[in-house]
Structure formats: C-alpha cells, structure tokens
Design a protein around this motif. Structure first.
Motif, PDB file in Angstrom:
ATOM      1  N   VAL A   1       0.802   3.952  -2.987  1.00 47.14           N
ATOM      2  CA  VAL A   1       0.296   5.137  -2.626  1.00 47.14           C
ATOM      3  C   VAL A   1       1.581   6.413  -3.025  1.00 47.14           C
ATOM      4  N   ALA A   2       2.818   5.934  -2.799  1.00 44.62           N
ATOM      5  CA  ALA A   2       3.822   6.678  -3.478  1.00 44.62           C
ATOM      6  C   ALA A   2       3.648   7.278  -4.911  1.00 44.62           C
TER       7      ALA A   2
ATOM      8  N   ALA B   1       0.724  -1.258   0.015  1.00 44.74           N
ATOM      9  CA  ALA B   1       0.128   0.013   0.000  1.00 44.74           C
ATOM     10  C   ALA B   1       0.835   1.158  -0.103  1.00 44.74           C
ATOM     11  N   LEU B   2       1.791   1.204   0.777  1.00 46.81           N
ATOM     12  CA  LEU B   2       2.748   2.409   0.811  1.00 46.81           C
ATOM     13  C   LEU B   2       3.376   2.878  -0.351  1.00 46.81           C
TER      14      LEU B   2
END
Length: 212
Positions: A83-84, A79-80
């Motif tokens: 999202v980046a 997810a990180l």
C-alpha cells in the motif's frame, strides 16, 4: 524453521479432545465443546455424512497457533508495504523522494511479497491436528488457510500413503502426508508434535519408531 519450533513454548493441554464444533485450536478443560475463538473453521471437501460422525483426535501440534498468528502478521506486513508504493510514486513525481529511496521501497515490497508466498505455501500444508473417525476410514486434517485461520480437509484413510512406504524418516523435522491420488501433500512434525492415540495413528500411517 527448526529453531522457530524450538522457540515456541509447548503448551500441555488435555490428552485428547472431541471433534471441534467451532473456533480455532484450543478449548476449555472444563467444557471441551467450548472453543476459545469464535471464528468457525472452514470446511473443505467435506464428505457427506461426516457431520454426524464422531472423530477422535490422534495427533496435535501445539505451536500451530503461533504459526497462524505469524501468518496473519506476515499478511498484514506485506499489505502495508504494498500500500505504501503508490504514495511513494507520487512523492517521487513531486520531487519529494529520490529514485534510490523509491527503488528501496519497491525492493522491500517485492521481498515481502515473495516471503509471503513462500511462507503461505508451507503454512497451508502444516498439520495442526489430526482426527480419525470411529470406523477408521476417514482422516480429518486441520491446517491453516492463506490468512492464517483454521481449515479442515478430509482424506479417505485408504488414499493415505503409510509413512512406512515413503522415504521420510520419523526423526526428521518434517515428514510428508501424501495421498495415492496425489491430491494434496501435508507436512507433519513428530519431533515437536504429540501423538495422542498411538493405536489409531498406527492404523493410518503404519508402525513407526517414534518416541512415546
């Protein structure tokens, strides 16, 4: 995968516990009905009448808790990285990031997503605990969800293919639990898991040459 299994310390708990009421994978020795975690297990395809039946634990894979944590960690990491990506496109449009850096960021996100799909496909089929009801007619399989939490699936024992009728060998790291109906396949490890009730286990899967 076998190296990861060997790296996880094996926690020796009670030989057998009652059917879980709520929570995840472990309980207190003083009170088996009290479970450590507060999240209730997701019940899938629960047959009518099983809520009042008593199930006996016949198999336990202690490292399932570590795999659940690893699954949740992988979801968060993926997810990180995803999202980046939008900020990366914005920084590239503003000239603050080179094209190579943007491609590298996209490649990392794509690789993380592909690994998440592969790990989830395996972890969701890895057996943590097996229960059999007193009549020996229903098998309860405790495994993981996509998010790394516990989920219970019920299979009629008559629909379970005995391991003696498959080409899998007990000495292998993972063997498959298959159904005649072909609904779902699970993965079981007898090398790193523990058979707690050999008699009931044999009634479901057949006589196997496994260490006691």
């Amino acid at each position: 995968m076998a190296a990861l299994l060997r790296a996880v310390p094996r926690w020796r708990g009670p030989a057998a516990w009652g059917r879980p009421r709520h929570g995840l994978w472990c309980c207190s020795e003083q009170d088996p009905s009290r479970w450590v975690a507060s999240r209730p297990p997701t019940m899938k395809e629960t047959p009518s009448g099983t809520e009042t039946e008593k199930f006996q634990m016949v198999y336990r894979f202690d490292a399932i808790r570590a795999f659940g944590f690893l699954s949740r960690l992988k979801v968060a990491q993926t997810a990180l990285t995803v999202v980046a990506l939008p900020p990366g496109f914005y920084w590239y449009s503003q000239g603050l990031m080179t094209l190579n850096s943007l491609c590298l960021m996209g490649g990392v996100a794509g690789f993380a997503f592909a690994m998440l799909c592969w790990m989830s496909h395996f972890f969701r089929r890895l057996v943590g605990i097996l229960y059999v009801n007193e009549l020996g007619t229903m098998l309860q399989v405790a495994h993981l969800t996509f998010w790394g939490w516990r989920q219970d699936t019920y299979c009629p024992v008559a629909d379970v293919i005995p391991l003696t009728e498959t080409r899998d060998r007990p000495q292998e790291v993972f063997i498959r639990i298959q159904q005649y109906s072909g609904k779902q396949t699970f993965y079981l490890t007898l090398r790193y898991g523990r058979i707690l009730d050999r008699e009931r286990f044999t009634r479901v899967f057949g006589m196997l040459d496994v260490p006691k």
